[in-house]
Design a protein around this motif. Structure first.
Motif, short mmCIF file in Angstrom:
data_model
loop_
_atom_site.label_atom_id
_atom_site.label_comp_id
_atom_site.label_asym_id
_atom_site.label_seq_id
_atom_site.Cartn_x
_atom_site.Cartn_y
_atom_site.Cartn_z
N SER A 226 0.83 -1.21 0.00
CA SER A 226 0.00 0.00 0.00
C SER A 226 0.87 1.26 0.00
O SER A 226 0.63 2.20 -0.78
CB SER A 226 -0.92 -0.04 1.23
OG SER A 226 -1.60 1.17 1.36
N LEU A 227 1.89 1.28 0.87
CA LEU A 227 2.78 2.45 0.95
C LEU A 227 3.52 2.67 -0.37
O LEU A 227 3.61 3.80 -0.87
CB LEU A 227 3.80 2.26 2.08
CG LEU A 227 3.27 2.53 3.49
CD1 LEU A 227 4.31 2.12 4.53
CD2 LEU A 227 2.90 4.01 3.65
N ALA A 228 4.03 1.58 -0.94
CA ALA A 228 4.78 1.70 -2.19
C ALA A 228 3.86 2.20 -3.31
O ALA A 228 4.27 3.03 -4.14
CB ALA A 228 5.39 0.34 -2.56
N ALA A 229 2.62 1.71 -3.33
CA ALA A 229 1.67 2.14 -4.36
C ALA A 229 1.37 3.64 -4.21
O ALA A 229 1.31 4.38 -5.21
CB ALA A 229 0.39 1.32 -4.28
N GLN A 230 1.21 4.07 -2.95
CA GLN A 230 0.96 5.51 -2.70
C GLN A 230 2.09 6.37 -3.24
O GLN A 230 1.87 7.49 -3.67
CB GLN A 230 0.86 5.77 -1.20
CG GLN A 230 -0.51 5.58 -0.61
CD GLN A 230 -0.44 5.69 0.91
OE1 GLN A 230 0.29 6.50 1.47
NE2 GLN A 230 -1.19 4.84 1.59
N ARG A 231 3.32 5.82 -3.20
CA ARG A 231 4.48 6.58 -3.68
C ARG A 231 4.67 6.43 -5.19
O ARG A 231 5.69 6.85 -5.73
CB ARG A 231 5.74 6.15 -2.94
CG ARG A 231 5.69 6.57 -1.48
CD ARG A 231 6.96 6.18 -0.74
NE ARG A 231 6.79 6.39 0.67
CZ ARG A 231 7.15 5.51 1.61
NH1 ARG A 231 7.72 4.37 1.27
NH2 ARG A 231 6.96 5.78 2.88
N GLY A 232 3.74 5.74 -5.84
CA GLY A 232 3.76 5.68 -7.29
C GLY A 232 4.46 4.47 -7.88
O GLY A 232 4.65 4.40 -9.09
N ASP A 233 4.85 3.52 -7.05
CA ASP A 233 5.54 2.33 -7.55
C ASP A 233 4.60 1.50 -8.45
O ASP A 233 3.54 1.05 -8.01
CB ASP A 233 6.03 1.48 -6.37
CG ASP A 233 6.81 0.26 -6.83
OD1 ASP A 233 8.03 0.39 -6.99
OD2 ASP A 233 6.18 -0.80 -7.04
N THR A 234 5.01 1.30 -9.68
CA THR A 234 4.13 0.66 -10.67
C THR A 234 3.82 -0.79 -10.30
O THR A 234 2.67 -1.23 -10.39
CB THR A 234 4.80 0.67 -12.06
OG1 THR A 234 5.29 1.99 -12.30
CG2 THR A 234 3.81 0.31 -13.14
N GLY A 235 4.85 -1.53 -9.86
CA GLY A 235 4.65 -2.93 -9.52
C GLY A 235 3.66 -3.08 -8.37
O GLY A 235 2.78 -3.95 -8.40
N ALA A 236 3.80 -2.23 -7.35
CA ALA A 236 2.89 -2.29 -6.19
C ALA A 236 1.47 -1.94 -6.62
O ALA A 236 0.50 -2.56 -6.16
CB ALA A 236 3.38 -1.35 -5.10
N LYS A 237 1.36 -0.95 -7.51
CA LYS A 237 0.01 -0.58 -7.99
C LYS A 237 -0.64 -1.74 -8.73
O LYS A 237 -1.84 -1.97 -8.61
CB LYS A 237 0.12 0.64 -8.93
CG LYS A 237 0.33 1.95 -8.19
CD LYS A 237 -0.12 3.10 -9.08
CE LYS A 237 0.96 4.13 -9.21
NZ LYS A 237 0.70 5.18 -10.18
N GLU A 238 0.18 -2.47 -9.50
CA GLU A 238 -0.36 -3.63 -10.23
C GLU A 238 -0.86 -4.71 -9.26
O GLU A 238 -1.90 -5.32 -9.50
CB GLU A 238 0.71 -4.22 -11.15
CG GLU A 238 0.84 -3.47 -12.46
CD GLU A 238 2.06 -3.93 -13.27
OE1 GLU A 238 2.41 -3.21 -14.20
OE2 GLU A 238 2.64 -5.00 -12.94
N VAL A 239 -0.10 -4.92 -8.19
CA VAL A 239 -0.51 -5.93 -7.20
C VAL A 239 -1.87 -5.54 -6.61
O VAL A 239 -2.78 -6.38 -6.49
CB VAL A 239 0.56 -6.06 -6.09
CG1 VAL A 239 0.02 -6.88 -4.91
CG2 VAL A 239 1.82 -6.71 -6.65
N LEU A 240 -2.02 -4.27 -6.25
CA LEU A 240 -3.30 -3.82 -5.68
C LEU A 240 -4.43 -3.92 -6.70
O LEU A 240 -5.55 -4.31 -6.38
CB LEU A 240 -3.20 -2.38 -5.17
CG LEU A 240 -2.48 -2.16 -3.84
CD1 LEU A 240 -2.65 -0.72 -3.39
CD2 LEU A 240 -3.00 -3.11 -2.77
N ALA A 241 -4.11 -3.55 -7.95
CA ALA A 241 -5.15 -3.58 -9.00
C ALA A 241 -5.65 -5.01 -9.21
O ALA A 241 -6.85 -5.24 -9.41
CB ALA A 241 -4.59 -3.00 -10.30
N THR A 242 -4.73 -5.98 -9.16
CA THR A 242 -5.13 -7.38 -9.34
C THR A 242 -6.02 -7.83 -8.19
O THR A 242 -7.08 -8.43 -8.40
CB THR A 242 -3.86 -8.28 -9.41
OG1 THR A 242 -3.04 -7.79 -10.47
CG2 THR A 242 -4.22 -9.72 -9.65
#
Ligand SMILES: [Zn+2]
Length: 325
Positions: A226-242
């Motif tokens: 969650s923290l990494a996605a908030q900072r714009g990390d693409t891989g983390a955002k993909e994990v959350l999106a899935t």
């Protein structure tokens, strides 16, 4: 003068939470202590009673002021016999006649409910679902649990296990779930699954932020993702999106099956908030029958970690227990 008081104990694998609550859901006293399940059944039972006594002291009343004691337990129960079956988080507890054992120690009527159902009742009686007739509660934490309120009452099904939302299959032959089956929602969208998929992304070099976490800590949690996605990390955002997509698929089925007015979402991993729940809700709204999607609101839970205990108290307050003591 206080109204009717109920005692409640939420027995978890790691902690025991006791509350004294009145019929308006106001918490008059509380106590929390570690379960230390490894000490065995007798010691844990002693801790439960001691914890409730301490919550009563906190409320300025004695145990005998309680109309009854509701106990939320982490596993399947036999409601009529008052027996806790084999909870995965309490090793060595097999078919424990918890109602009888606690009544012997307290001389007060006791009732059992499993923790997900109790949390659904807690949110319905005293939380976000107050006054809602048809509601589904979903908790997303290490696992995914649920409870169904139908026509204003908890829906238990044939054996009290209704609402196992986490084990709806949303991806045939998908990732292995803790229950041993494949493709369950829990195995794809729980906090545990999000952490595991974040770790996988790090190992594959798809997320530099999570790669750093993995190097430093040795593992990745849902919170890290969650923290990494908030900072714009693409891989983390993909994990959350899935995870959000699978959650959305689960919501479509919940909406089609039960046509609820409200879905209340709680649990630790739900604190990820909009990056997880927003796309999940959007998926549901674009894939469910429009009339059913339009009828349902999705809202965050409001009673937090107290949901299970408050629900156990509500069950006591709504039932005439006199005959079962
Ligand atoms: Zn499963």
């Amino acid at each position: 003068m206080p109204g009717i008081l109920a005692g409640a104990i939420d027995l978890g694998g790691t902690k025991i939470l006791s509350l004294v609550a009145d019929d308006g859901g106001a918490i008059k006293g509380r106590d929390q202590r570690p379960t230390q399940a490894e000490r065995g059944l007798d010691r844990v039972l002693g801790s439960m009673v001691e914890s409730l006594r301490r919550a009563c002291e906190d409320a300025g009343v004695g145990l005998d002021a309680l109309h009854g004691i509701g106990v939320a337990v982490p596993g399947p129960i036999d409601l009529e016999a008052g027996v806790l079956a084999s909870p995965p988080n309490l090793p060595g507890w097999n078919d424990v006649p918890l109602v009888r054992l606690l009544q012997e120690r307290t001389r007060i009527p006791v009732l059992l409910e499993n923790d997900a159902n109790a949390a659904a009742v807690g949110e319905h009686a005293f939380g976000a679902g107050r006054g809602i007739r048809d509601m589904v509660f979903i908790t997303i934490s290490t696992g995914i649990g649920g409870g169904i309120i139908a026509g204003g009452r908890i829906y238990r099904g044939a054996t009290g296990a209704a609402g196992e939302i986490g084990h709806m299959v949303v991806e045939p032959d998908g990732a292995r779930c803790g229950c041993g089956r494949r493709g369950c929602l829990e195995g794809l969208a729980s906090g545990t699954a999000i952490g595991r998929n974040g770790e996988h992304a790090a190992r594959q070099g798809r997320s530099s932020a999570l790669g750093e976490v993995l190097d430093k800590i040795g593992s990745v949690t849902a919170e890290d993702v969650s923290l990494a996605a908030q900072r714009g990390d693409t891989g983390a955002k993909e994990v959350l999106a899935t995870a959000a997509k699978y959650l959305g698929i689960g919501l479509v089925t919940v909406v089609h099956l039960l046509n609820p007015q409200m879905i209340v979402i709680g649990g630790g991993a739900s604190k990820i908030g909009d990056p997880l729940l927003g796309p999940a809700e959007a998926y549901m709204r674009s894939h469910a029958f429009p009339l059913l999607a339009a009828a349902v609101r999705i809202v965050p839970a409001s009673t937090g970690d107290d949901a299970g205990a408050l629900g156990a108290a509500a069950l006591v307050l709504n039932r005439d227990l006199a005959e079962s003591a």
